[in-house]
Design a protein around this motif. Structure first.
Motif, PDB file in Angstrom:
ATOM      1  N   GLU A  48       0.822  -1.203   0.000  1.00 13.51           N
ATOM      2  CA  GLU A  48       0.000   0.000   0.000  1.00 13.51           C
ATOM      3  C   GLU A  48       0.865   1.266   0.000  1.00 13.51           C
ATOM      4  O   GLU A  48       1.970   1.278   0.549  1.00 13.51           O
ATOM      5  N   TYR A  49       0.307   2.329  -0.605  1.00 14.90           N
ATOM      6  CA  TYR A  49       0.960   3.635  -0.635  1.00 14.90           C
ATOM      7  C   TYR A  49      -0.080   4.712  -0.350  1.00 14.90           C
ATOM      8  O   TYR A  49      -1.255   4.560  -0.711  1.00 14.90           O
ATOM      9  N   ASP A  50       0.356   5.799   0.260  1.00 16.45           N
ATOM     10  CA  ASP A  50      -0.545   6.922   0.536  1.00 16.45           C
ATOM     11  C   ASP A  50      -0.627   7.839  -0.678  1.00 16.45           C
ATOM     12  O   ASP A  50       0.402   8.148  -1.296  1.00 16.45           O
ATOM     13  N   TYR A 178      -5.414   3.608  -5.025  1.00 19.96           N
ATOM     14  CA  TYR A 178      -4.821   3.628  -3.694  1.00 19.96           C
ATOM     15  C   TYR A 178      -5.660   2.857  -2.675  1.00 19.96           C
ATOM     16  O   TYR A 178      -5.309   2.820  -1.507  1.00 19.96           O
ATOM     17  N   ASP A 179      -6.754   2.281  -3.102  1.00 23.45           N
ATOM     18  CA  ASP A 179      -7.669   1.641  -2.157  1.00 23.45           C
ATOM     19  C   ASP A 179      -7.841   0.154  -2.458  1.00 23.45           C
ATOM     20  O   ASP A 179      -8.918  -0.411  -2.277  1.00 23.45           O
ATOM     21  N   GLU A 195      -0.037  -0.749  -5.052  1.00 26.49           N
ATOM     22  CA  GLU A 195      -0.861   0.403  -5.387  1.00 26.49           C
ATOM     23  C   GLU A 195      -0.024   1.437  -6.152  1.00 26.49           C
ATOM     24  O   GLU A 195       1.191   1.286  -6.316  1.00 26.49           O
ATOM     25  N   HIS A 197       2.236   4.332  -7.183  1.00 33.38           N
ATOM     26  CA  HIS A 197       3.347   5.041  -6.547  1.00 33.38           C
ATOM     27  C   HIS A 197       4.301   5.526  -7.628  1.00 33.38           C
ATOM     28  O   HIS A 197       4.187   5.138  -8.800  1.00 33.38           O
TER      29      HIS A 197
END
Length: 255
Positions: A48-50, A178-179, A195, A197
């Motif tokens: 995962e990434y923000d 991202y989800d 995700e 990036h």
């Protein structure tokens, strides 16, 4: 009284019918169960990434008299939408806000042969495509960005990962995700599910985006598409990598 031969024959026929029915049920259940077991065994690792905190200031469109009823902009008759020949003006993702000037809306022209090559940035859709241009605010007025070269002239040089993300999205018509989550009903074709990036490279940036292969009939596959973005604004898609299929879309046909 001993059972007659006819009774034995009837009993054998009934038994054969029941066994055949049980076999049919097993044949139907076993593949579905096997697929579910394969999905569980092959469940990928999720990375995962923000998402970056980006936004698009659409006040120049509002000052021109346009109003947003998501996802469409409505403008006064004879205003920007009519002036540029847009069938519709569509709102854009806040993730395009890394560009300066940032696209404020997508001008969509539809038709089988609506625009020649070089007169649009990318097209979307299947048999009836939409050709994408962008509306931007520059020097206090609105203008239309017709093609990739004009977009590059506005955006370059690309100096930050946020700019690279926005530029890749604006130029390619791909998606940022991202989800993501691991769904046990999906058919996965990868060991690692990453995700969106941005990575820094020697030439610029590599942006991981996604494409849903929805045209035609199922099964439909979601692909990861790495996009190389140079500091000078050159952009190139790398080989798409299949990620997963949603069985609910297996019978879906899109024209």
């Amino acid at each position: 009284m001993k059972p007659s031969i006819r009774c034995y024959a009837n009993a054998l026929r009934i038994t054969a019918v029941l066994l055949a029915a049980a076999g049919i049920t097993a044949c139907a259940v076993v593949p579905a169960l096997a697929q579910r077991i394969r999905n569980l065994v092959q469940r990928p690792t999720l990375v995962e990434y923000d998402p970056p905190a980006l936004s698009v200031d659409t006040s120049p469109l509002e000052q021109a008299g346009c109003t947003l009823s998501a996802p469409w902009w409505t403008c006064p008759e004879g205003g920007p939408k009519d002036e540029w020949g847009c069938e519709v003006l569509q709102s854009v993702s806040p993730l395009l806000g890394g560009l300066d000037p940032a696209p404020l809306a997508a001008c969509i022209v539809r038709g089988h042969d609506a625009l020649p090559e070089g007169e649009y940035i990318y097209n979307t859709g299947c048999a009836y495509p939409g050709y994408i241009r962008y509306v931007v605010a520059e020097a206090g007025s609105l203008r239309l960005v017709h093609n990739l070269e004009e977009l590059r002239a506005l955006a370059a040089p690309i100096e930050t990962p946020e700019e690279a993300l926005s530029y890749a999205l604006a130029s390619q018509g791909l998606s940022a995700l991202y989800d993501l989550s691991i769904d046990p009903s999906f058919r996965y074709q990868t060991r690692t599910l990453e995700e969106t990036h941005v990575e820094i490279t020697n030439e610029g940036y590599r942006v991981l985006l996604f494409n849903d292969d929805l045209c035609g009939c199922g099964p439909h596959t979601t692909f990861a598409v790495p996009v190389e973005v140079s500091r000078g604004g050159e952009v190139m898609r790398l080989e798409p990598q299949p990620l997963f299929q949603n069985p609910e879309y297996d019978s879906l046909c899109v024209d």
